[in-house]
Design a protein around this motif. Structure first.
Motif, mmCIF file in Angstrom:
data_model
loop_
_atom_site.group_PDB
_atom_site.id
_atom_site.type_symbol
_atom_site.label_atom_id
_atom_site.label_comp_id
_atom_site.label_asym_id
_atom_site.label_seq_id
_atom_site.Cartn_x
_atom_site.Cartn_y
_atom_site.Cartn_z
ATOM 1 N N ASP A 42 18.317 -12.995 -13.417
ATOM 2 C CA ASP A 42 18.156 -11.978 -11.814
ATOM 3 C C ASP A 42 16.596 -12.399 -12.225
ATOM 4 O OD1 ASP A 42 18.006 -11.078 -9.182
ATOM 5 O OD2 ASP A 42 19.253 -9.692 -10.111
ATOM 6 N N TRP A 43 16.242 -12.892 -12.135
ATOM 7 C CA TRP A 43 14.031 -12.518 -11.939
ATOM 8 C C TRP A 43 13.466 -12.667 -10.609
ATOM 9 C CZ3 TRP A 43 9.205 -13.989 -12.155
ATOM 10 C CH2 TRP A 43 8.384 -13.565 -13.005
ATOM 11 N N HIS A 44 13.111 -11.950 -10.822
ATOM 12 C CA HIS A 44 12.161 -11.396 -9.585
ATOM 13 C C HIS A 44 10.307 -10.940 -9.467
ATOM 14 C CE1 HIS A 44 13.134 -7.717 -9.852
ATOM 15 N NE2 HIS A 44 14.160 -7.936 -9.957
ATOM 16 N N GLY A 45 9.995 -10.931 -10.425
ATOM 17 C CA GLY A 45 9.265 -10.651 -11.229
ATOM 18 C C GLY A 45 8.639 -8.895 -11.099
ATOM 19 N N GLY A 46 9.620 -8.144 -11.209
ATOM 20 C CA GLY A 46 9.887 -6.879 -11.516
ATOM 21 C C GLY A 46 8.936 -6.521 -9.512
ATOM 22 N N SER A 47 9.348 -7.067 -8.374
ATOM 23 C CA SER A 47 9.344 -6.891 -7.517
ATOM 24 C C SER A 47 9.701 -7.047 -6.481
ATOM 25 C CB SER A 47 7.726 -7.882 -6.566
ATOM 26 O OG SER A 47 7.960 -9.089 -6.336
ATOM 27 N N ARG A 48 10.311 -5.992 -5.241
ATOM 28 C CA ARG A 48 11.402 -6.118 -4.072
ATOM 29 C C ARG A 48 10.949 -6.953 -3.085
ATOM 30 N NH1 ARG A 48 11.505 -3.430 0.376
ATOM 31 N NH2 ARG A 48 9.796 -2.682 0.278
ATOM 32 N N ARG A 49 11.392 -7.907 -3.545
ATOM 33 C CA ARG A 49 11.155 -9.267 -1.401
ATOM 34 C C ARG A 49 10.335 -9.745 -2.268
ATOM 35 N NH1 ARG A 49 15.323 -10.978 1.646
ATOM 36 N NH2 ARG A 49 13.421 -11.407 3.252
ATOM 37 N N LEU A 50 9.730 -10.494 -3.725
ATOM 38 C CA LEU A 50 9.578 -10.949 -4.271
ATOM 39 C C LEU A 50 7.550 -10.562 -3.391
ATOM 40 C CD1 LEU A 50 11.003 -14.196 -3.941
ATOM 41 C CD2 LEU A 50 10.692 -13.149 -6.281
ATOM 42 N N LYS A 51 7.284 -9.514 -3.520
ATOM 43 C CA LYS A 51 5.802 -9.044 -2.865
ATOM 44 C C LYS A 51 5.030 -9.066 -3.814
ATOM 45 C CE LYS A 51 7.690 -6.035 1.109
ATOM 46 N NZ LYS A 51 7.836 -5.300 1.623
ATOM 47 N N GLY A 52 4.999 -9.765 -4.834
ATOM 48 C CA GLY A 52 4.118 -10.235 -6.369
ATOM 49 C C GLY A 52 4.443 -10.637 -7.311
ATOM 50 N N ALA A 58 0.423 -1.041 0.044
ATOM 51 C CA ALA A 58 -0.010 -0.004 0.025
ATOM 52 C C ALA A 58 1.010 1.064 0.244
ATOM 53 C CB ALA A 58 -0.859 0.114 1.763
ATOM 54 N N HIS A 59 2.259 1.057 0.557
ATOM 55 C CA HIS A 59 2.755 2.306 0.187
ATOM 56 C C HIS A 59 2.957 2.567 -0.382
ATOM 57 C CE1 HIS A 59 5.418 -1.081 2.372
ATOM 58 N NE2 HIS A 59 6.696 -0.441 1.518
ATOM 59 N N ILE A 60 3.495 1.614 -1.416
ATOM 60 C CA ILE A 60 5.120 1.594 -2.620
ATOM 61 C C ILE A 60 4.038 2.598 -3.984
ATOM 62 C CG2 ILE A 60 5.780 -0.189 -4.330
ATOM 63 C CD1 ILE A 60 7.110 0.162 -1.622
ATOM 64 N N ASP A 61 5.283 2.940 -3.889
ATOM 65 C CA ASP A 61 4.552 3.564 -5.509
ATOM 66 C C ASP A 61 4.730 2.837 -6.718
ATOM 67 O OD1 ASP A 61 4.164 4.967 -8.056
ATOM 68 O OD2 ASP A 61 5.440 6.722 -7.464
ATOM 69 N N TYR A 62 3.422 1.935 -7.427
ATOM 70 C CA TYR A 62 3.836 0.943 -8.332
ATOM 71 C C TYR A 62 4.078 2.039 -9.878
ATOM 72 C CZ TYR A 62 0.431 -2.401 -5.757
ATOM 73 O OH TYR A 62 -0.051 -3.536 -5.027
ATOM 74 N N ASP A 63 4.391 2.933 -9.965
ATOM 75 C CA ASP A 63 4.653 3.221 -11.324
ATOM 76 C C ASP A 63 6.610 3.077 -11.086
ATOM 77 O OD1 ASP A 63 2.347 3.608 -12.341
ATOM 78 O OD2 ASP A 63 2.833 6.093 -12.433
ATOM 79 N N HIS A 119 8.350 1.157 -8.803
ATOM 80 C CA HIS A 119 8.990 0.222 -8.701
ATOM 81 C C HIS A 119 8.345 -1.172 -9.509
ATOM 82 C CE1 HIS A 119 11.236 1.715 -4.549
ATOM 83 N NE2 HIS A 119 10.210 3.003 -4.269
ATOM 84 N N PHE A 120 7.198 -1.747 -9.608
ATOM 85 C CA PHE A 120 6.208 -2.813 -10.347
ATOM 86 C C PHE A 120 6.333 -2.170 -11.769
ATOM 87 C CE2 PHE A 120 5.411 -3.211 -5.536
ATOM 88 C CZ PHE A 120 5.323 -4.456 -5.869
ATOM 89 N N PRO A 121 6.705 -3.040 -12.584
ATOM 90 C CA PRO A 121 6.428 -3.337 -14.116
ATOM 91 C C PRO A 121 4.402 -2.438 -14.595
ATOM 92 C CG PRO A 121 7.116 -5.482 -13.760
ATOM 93 C CD PRO A 121 6.881 -4.155 -12.466
ATOM 94 N N PRO A 122 3.896 -2.537 -15.456
ATOM 95 C CA PRO A 122 2.746 -1.568 -15.956
ATOM 96 C C PRO A 122 2.072 -3.020 -15.741
ATOM 97 C CG PRO A 122 4.783 -1.352 -17.682
ATOM 98 C CD PRO A 122 5.850 -2.200 -16.878
ATOM 99 N N GLY A 123 0.822 -2.832 -14.996
ATOM 100 C CA GLY A 123 0.381 -4.005 -14.484
ATOM 101 C C GLY A 123 -0.369 -4.751 -13.897
ATOM 102 N N TYR A 124 0.923 -4.310 -12.749
ATOM 103 C CA TYR A 124 1.102 -5.441 -11.539
ATOM 104 C C TYR A 124 0.151 -4.325 -10.560
ATOM 105 C CZ TYR A 124 4.535 -8.564 -11.414
ATOM 106 O OH TYR A 124 4.887 -9.334 -11.629
ATOM 107 N N GLU A 125 -0.109 -3.212 -11.097
ATOM 108 C CA GLU A 125 -1.411 -2.640 -9.433
ATOM 109 C C GLU A 125 -2.376 -3.362 -9.839
ATOM 110 O OE1 GLU A 125 -2.611 1.889 -7.502
ATOM 111 O OE2 GLU A 125 -1.237 1.816 -9.013
ATOM 112 N N ALA A 126 -2.820 -2.992 -11.096
ATOM 113 C CA ALA A 126 -4.198 -3.508 -11.731
ATOM 114 C C ALA A 126 -4.222 -5.090 -10.900
ATOM 115 C CB ALA A 126 -4.578 -3.918 -13.055
ATOM 116 N N GLY A 127 -3.283 -6.054 -11.317
ATOM 117 C CA GLY A 127 -3.009 -7.262 -10.789
ATOM 118 C C GLY A 127 -3.095 -7.272 -9.185
#
Length: 240
Positions: free
Chosen positions: A230-240, A47-52, A54-62
């Motif tokens: 080095d793949w982590h799904g575009g998330s920090r600490r695998l939060k998604g 909730a505290h993360i700026d999705y734009d 820290h995440f690839p497009p589509g993660y907030e919707a996902g």
């Protein structure tokens, strides 16, 4: 809640939670374990993360679709008991990650009535439970359960969280796997993990280099070798 050998905290849109859940189901079948399927929301966790940023497009919707699906699961649990959560999660996960069309699903579609109503029916539940998709009245319960999961591990983790032999047993984030163990390998691998988790001083075993999840939604059919990266799904600490 129910007495269980494993408390398994999941978000239905997390691919790693889905892979590990299938391993847990295999172990539970072979060992006769009781699994209590519990909730953790990636949207609330981030909730505290700026999705734009820290995440690839589509993660907030996902992640938002995951929250909407968890509202449905929470209502199903409240009205039909905790035993219905496992079958519902299984129906949702199979459609999100394993179906031939799963890679073509728009993240927002996963949080729609058209998506979830057939899956409720598949799990033997009434389709009117889909009304909970937009019912924020379930969010306090989901937030409390997310906080409960994080209280077991610390907050700098993602999904899944596995609580071994609750309530006294140890809980850890993960195990994170990129492929599902065979029936033959599932129990020995589980025993190794439990052995580590049982040692009071064990904290973490981690590497970043891994293969892409062997899921149709990622374009990798089960059994295919995924290239290590080095793949982590575009998330920090695998939060998604």
């Amino acid at each position: 809640m129910i007495e269980s050998d494993i408390d398994y905290y999941f978000d239905p849109v997390c691919p790693f939670a889905w892979l590990t859940s299938k391993w847990v189901r295999s172990v539970a079948r072979q060992r006769g374990y009781r699994v209590n399927w519990r909730f953790i929301s990636l949207r609330m966790l981030n909730a505290h993360i700026d999705y734009d940023r820290h995440f690839p497009p589509g993660y907030e919707a996902g992640h938002t679709s995951g929250l909407r699906l968890l509202r449905v699961a929470a209502r199903a649990r409240a009205e039909h008991g905790p035993a219905v959560v496992g079958p519902l999660y299984e129906a949702i996960g199979a459609q999100v990650f394993d179906a031939d069309s799963s890679g073509d699903l728009d993240p927002a579609v996963r949080g729609s009535r058209d998506f979830v109503e057939p899956l409720l029916a598949e799990a033997g539940l009434p389709t009117h439970l889909a009304e909970a998709l937009e019912d924020t009245g379930w969010d306090a319960e989901l937030r409390d359960e997310t906080d409960r999961a994080l209280s077991l591990t610390g907050r700098d983790v993602g999904t899944p969280i596995v609580h071994f032999r609750p309530p006294e047993g140890t809980a850890f984030f993960g195990p994170v796997i990129s492929r599902i163990p065979t029936e033959e390998d599932a129990v020995p691998l589980w025993d190794h993990v439990v052995g580590l988790a049982s040692f009071p001083g064990f904290a973490e075993l981690k590497r970043s280099l891994r293969e892409r999840p062997q899921l149709r939604s990622f374009g990798v059919a089960p059994g295919e070798a995924g290239q290590e990266e080095d793949w982590h799904g575009g998330s920090r600490r695998l939060k998604g």
